[in-house]
Design a protein around this motif. Structure first.
Motif, short mmCIF file in Angstrom:
data_model
loop_
_atom_site.label_atom_id
_atom_site.label_comp_id
_atom_site.label_asym_id
_atom_site.label_seq_id
_atom_site.Cartn_x
_atom_site.Cartn_y
_atom_site.Cartn_z
N TRP A 1 -39.59 2.46 -1.46
CA TRP A 1 -39.20 3.56 -0.58
C TRP A 1 -37.71 3.59 -0.24
CZ3 TRP A 1 -43.89 1.83 2.72
CH2 TRP A 1 -45.07 2.22 2.08
N ALA A 2 -36.93 2.68 -0.78
CA ALA A 2 -35.49 2.65 -0.48
C ALA A 2 -34.81 3.97 -0.85
CB ALA A 2 -34.83 1.48 -1.21
N ARG A 3 -35.18 4.54 -1.97
CA ARG A 3 -34.53 5.78 -2.42
C ARG A 3 -34.80 6.95 -1.47
NH1 ARG A 3 -38.76 5.01 -6.14
NH2 ARG A 3 -40.24 6.73 -6.23
N PHE B 1 -28.56 -1.53 6.43
CA PHE B 1 -28.47 -2.15 5.11
C PHE B 1 -29.44 -3.32 4.96
CE2 PHE B 1 -26.06 -4.07 1.48
CZ PHE B 1 -26.07 -2.94 0.68
N VAL B 2 -30.39 -3.43 5.89
CA VAL B 2 -31.38 -4.51 5.85
C VAL B 2 -32.73 -3.90 5.49
CG1 VAL B 2 -32.54 -6.31 7.17
CG2 VAL B 2 -30.13 -5.81 7.61
N THR B 3 -33.23 -4.26 4.33
CA THR B 3 -34.56 -3.82 3.94
C THR B 3 -35.16 -4.85 2.99
OG1 THR B 3 -35.89 -1.91 3.22
CG2 THR B 3 -33.86 -2.37 1.97
N GLY B 4 -36.45 -5.01 3.07
CA GLY B 4 -37.14 -5.96 2.21
C GLY B 4 -37.00 -7.40 2.65
N PRO C 1 -35.29 9.82 7.20
CA PRO C 1 -35.21 8.37 7.06
C PRO C 1 -36.13 7.71 8.09
CG PRO C 1 -33.35 9.17 8.31
CD PRO C 1 -34.12 10.38 7.85
N GLY C 2 -36.42 6.45 7.87
CA GLY C 2 -37.27 5.78 8.84
C GLY C 2 -37.28 4.28 8.67
N ARG C 3 -37.95 3.63 9.59
CA ARG C 3 -38.06 2.17 9.61
C ARG C 3 -39.52 1.79 9.78
NH1 ARG C 3 -32.80 0.27 10.85
NH2 ARG C 3 -31.47 1.96 10.17
N ILE C 4 -39.93 0.83 9.00
CA ILE C 4 -41.25 0.24 9.13
C ILE C 4 -41.05 -1.26 9.32
CG2 ILE C 4 -43.44 -0.26 7.97
CD1 ILE C 4 -43.02 2.42 6.43
N ASN D 1 -36.53 2.05 5.35
CA ASN D 1 -36.36 0.59 5.33
C ASN D 1 -37.67 -0.06 5.76
OD1 ASN D 1 -33.72 1.59 5.21
ND2 ASN D 1 -32.91 -0.20 6.25
N VAL D 2 -38.05 -1.11 5.05
CA VAL D 2 -39.28 -1.84 5.36
C VAL D 2 -38.93 -3.31 5.50
CG1 VAL D 2 -41.64 -2.34 4.68
CG2 VAL D 2 -40.59 -0.18 3.97
N ASN D 3 -39.27 -3.87 6.63
CA ASN D 3 -39.02 -5.28 6.91
C ASN D 3 -40.22 -5.87 7.63
OD1 ASN D 3 -36.10 -5.68 6.10
ND2 ASN D 3 -35.91 -3.91 7.45
N ALA D 4 -40.15 -7.14 7.91
CA ALA D 4 -41.21 -7.81 8.64
C ALA D 4 -40.61 -8.83 9.60
CB ALA D 4 -42.18 -8.50 7.68
#
Length: 146
Positions: A72-74, A131-134, A32-35, A78-81
């Motif tokens: 990439w959620a599956r 649970f925070v992505t997009g 898993p990862g975070r961007i 997680n990708v956020n800005a």
């Protein structure tokens, strides 16, 4: 055209390529990862100050983060800005020299410090944001749509 290429290469192409490379490595490793991408409050409002291309490019970063989050959620990536407004930096120093004191128009009458972005970044890369992505979190004192 050179200015257009430079702005889009820096503000859109670079984060796109970097995000894809990070995601590719995480997915291949089954980790898993975070961007977290860096957008700007200019993605949400444009004041007509001659920086339309910058505003457009930062809007692209927000949309890219949303799209990559879906893609990439599956894979548990997680990708956020983060979309900061006016924060101390070399670029801001140049802007202040060129246009003068901007803070008179800000509700808090000041420019943010880079350290004030830390808690938002730490939230987006820590377990409480699983649970925070997009999403794109605006870090500014002017939520009035200016």
């Amino acid at each position: 055209m050179d200015l257009i290429d430079r702005v889009l290469d820096t503000n859109v192409r670079a984060p796109y390529v970097l995000s894809c490379e990070i995601a590719r490595r995480l997915i291949a490793a089954k980790r898993p990862g975070r961007i977290v991408n860096l957008a700007s409050s200019s993605a949400y409002s444009y004041g007509g100050n001659g920086a339309a291309l910058y505003s457009i490019s930062k809007t692209a970063v927000v949309r890219m983060s949303e799209a990559h989050a879906v893609e990439w959620a599956r894979f548990n990536v997680n990708v956020n800005a983060i979309a900061p407004d006016a924060f101390s930096s070399e670029i801001m120093d140049g802007t202040l020299q060129r246009v003068g004191d901007l803070t008179k128009a800000f509700p808090l009458l000041r420019i943010g410090t880079p350290a004030q972005l830390d808690s938002t970044l730490l939230f987006l890369v820590s377990p409480p944001s699983d649970f925070v992505t997009g999403t794109c979190i605006r870090v500014d004192d002017v939520q009035d749509g200016r």
